[in-house]
Design a protein around this motif. Structure first.
Motif, mmCIF file in Angstrom:
data_model
loop_
_atom_site.group_PDB
_atom_site.id
_atom_site.type_symbol
_atom_site.label_atom_id
_atom_site.label_comp_id
_atom_site.label_asym_id
_atom_site.label_seq_id
_atom_site.Cartn_x
_atom_site.Cartn_y
_atom_site.Cartn_z
ATOM 1 N N PRO A 85 0.802 -1.235 0.000
ATOM 2 C CA PRO A 85 0.000 0.000 0.000
ATOM 3 C C PRO A 85 0.831 1.279 0.000
ATOM 4 O O PRO A 85 0.400 2.297 -0.532
ATOM 5 C CB PRO A 85 -0.829 -0.120 1.285
ATOM 6 C CG PRO A 85 -0.875 -1.578 1.575
ATOM 7 C CD PRO A 85 0.444 -2.124 1.119
ATOM 8 N N LYS A 86 2.028 1.221 0.586
ATOM 9 C CA LYS A 86 2.880 2.404 0.668
ATOM 10 C C LYS A 86 3.921 2.457 -0.452
ATOM 11 O O LYS A 86 4.812 3.307 -0.421
ATOM 12 C CB LYS A 86 3.585 2.444 2.024
ATOM 13 C CG LYS A 86 2.642 2.604 3.207
ATOM 14 C CD LYS A 86 3.418 2.682 4.512
ATOM 15 C CE LYS A 86 2.485 2.858 5.704
ATOM 16 N NZ LYS A 86 3.244 2.926 6.982
ATOM 17 N N SER A 87 3.807 1.577 -1.424
ATOM 18 C CA SER A 87 4.801 1.526 -2.496
ATOM 19 C C SER A 87 4.955 2.877 -3.186
ATOM 20 O O SER A 87 3.969 3.533 -3.543
ATOM 21 C CB SER A 87 4.418 0.474 -3.536
ATOM 22 O OG SER A 87 5.334 0.497 -4.621
ATOM 23 N N CYS A 88 6.195 3.262 -3.389
ATOM 24 C CA CYS A 88 6.488 4.518 -4.086
ATOM 25 C C CYS A 88 6.244 4.400 -5.586
ATOM 26 O O CYS A 88 6.351 5.395 -6.311
ATOM 27 C CB CYS A 88 7.939 4.921 -3.837
ATOM 28 S SG CYS A 88 8.343 5.161 -2.093
ATOM 29 N N ASN A 124 1.138 7.619 -4.278
ATOM 30 C CA ASN A 124 2.209 7.885 -3.320
ATOM 31 C C ASN A 124 3.343 8.722 -3.901
ATOM 32 O O ASN A 124 4.349 8.951 -3.228
ATOM 33 C CB ASN A 124 2.771 6.560 -2.790
ATOM 34 C CG ASN A 124 1.749 5.772 -1.995
ATOM 35 O OD1 ASN A 124 0.889 6.355 -1.328
ATOM 36 N ND2 ASN A 124 1.819 4.452 -2.055
ATOM 37 N N SER A 144 8.494 -1.373 -1.635
ATOM 38 C CA SER A 144 7.721 -1.431 -0.391
ATOM 39 C C SER A 144 7.327 -0.048 0.118
ATOM 40 O O SER A 144 6.314 0.100 0.801
ATOM 41 C CB SER A 144 8.523 -2.148 0.693
ATOM 42 O OG SER A 144 9.653 -1.373 1.081
ATOM 43 N N GLY A 145 8.141 0.964 -0.201
ATOM 44 C CA GLY A 145 7.898 2.300 0.331
ATOM 45 C C GLY A 145 8.220 2.414 1.804
ATOM 46 O O GLY A 145 7.814 3.376 2.461
ATOM 47 N N SER A 146 8.976 1.473 2.327
ATOM 48 C CA SER A 146 9.233 1.414 3.765
ATOM 49 C C SER A 146 10.111 2.552 4.277
ATOM 50 O O SER A 146 10.142 2.818 5.481
ATOM 51 C CB SER A 146 9.885 0.074 4.124
ATOM 52 O OG SER A 146 11.136 -0.072 3.465
ATOM 53 N N GLY A 177 9.886 5.709 2.932
ATOM 54 C CA GLY A 177 9.292 6.952 2.460
ATOM 55 C C GLY A 177 9.521 7.142 0.970
ATOM 56 O O GLY A 177 10.313 6.428 0.352
ATOM 57 N N CYS A 178 8.826 8.117 0.392
ATOM 58 C CA CYS A 178 8.864 8.315 -1.058
ATOM 59 C C CYS A 178 9.363 9.707 -1.429
ATOM 60 O O CYS A 178 8.744 10.420 -2.231
ATOM 61 C CB CYS A 178 7.484 8.073 -1.658
ATOM 62 S SG CYS A 178 6.873 6.381 -1.430
#
Length: 213
Positions: A59-62, A67, A123-125, A127-128
């Protein structure tokens, strides 16, 4: 695959997140056998739809448009046509990854793994931030480049470790880094005629694969 080539990509694959590691080779991976040749060049391991579905699992993938940061360079997701032609049409991350994997005959999972290892974009873990896209694959960012960051105002890119504007931005990073991975493999086998970009052939660079200098 020869040890010299494996050493060149070891950090790319071994240090990557387990979620994007190439599962078929994971159980057999070692310093001397990071990934099999057949798996490395398996451009059909995933199609565009499967790549998109994989990205959507995070869901947080850059790599998901929702995102993207507001200050993202407008060239980031322009679809490349080949090594030299950066293209003009906006597209998705999945399409860029799929197209470059087909163009250079490289497993798209290798690209996904590198994107995660370098900037955690899958993963965006982490941040983007826009700078992560500009050096998405870590290509053309030599050691120490963080001490001499570059600005490319015409591209909307600022304070990047990428030393050449032709290599900066998500799509250009995927394009050029995919070429580099395949180029190094071919040189490790002593193949002097593979250029991969359709126009230029390179004769100087060699590894210790089959023909050391």
């Amino acid at each position: 695959m020869k040890r010299a080539f494996l050493t060149a990509i070891a950090l790319t694959l071994v240090a990557a997140s387990a979620t994007v590691f190439l599962n078929q080779d994971k159980a057999l991976a070692s310093v001397d056998n990071i990934i099999s040749d057949a798996n490395f060049i398996n451009e059909n391991a995933m199609d565009e739809g499967q790549i998109a579905a994989f990205i959507n699992k995070f869901p947080k993938s850059c790599l998901l448009p929702r995102n993207y940061p507001q200050d993202l360079s407008p060239i980031s997701f322009i679809e490349p046509n080949n090594y030299f032609d950066h293209g003009s049409r906006q597209t998705s991350a999945a399409r860029i990854i799929n197209k470059m994997s087909k163009y250079y005959h490289l497993n798209p999972q290798v690209i996904l793994t590198t994107l995660e290892k370098e900037q955690a974009l899958v993963s965006g873990s982490q941040g983007c931030a826009s700078w992560r896209y500009n050096s998405a694959m870590g290509y053309n960012c030599p050691d120490g480049s963080e001490n001499s960051l570059k600005d490319y105002p015409d591209l909307g890119i600022y304070r990047t470790c990428v030393k050449n504007p032709g290599n900066a931005g998500f799509a250009r990073q995927v394009n050029r880094a995919a070429w580099q991975l395949r180029f190094d493999q071919e040189r490790a086998y002593g193949n002097l005629s593979w250029g991969g970009d359709g126009n230029v052939y390179y004769y100087g660079r060699m590894t210790e694969g089959l023909r050391s200098r």
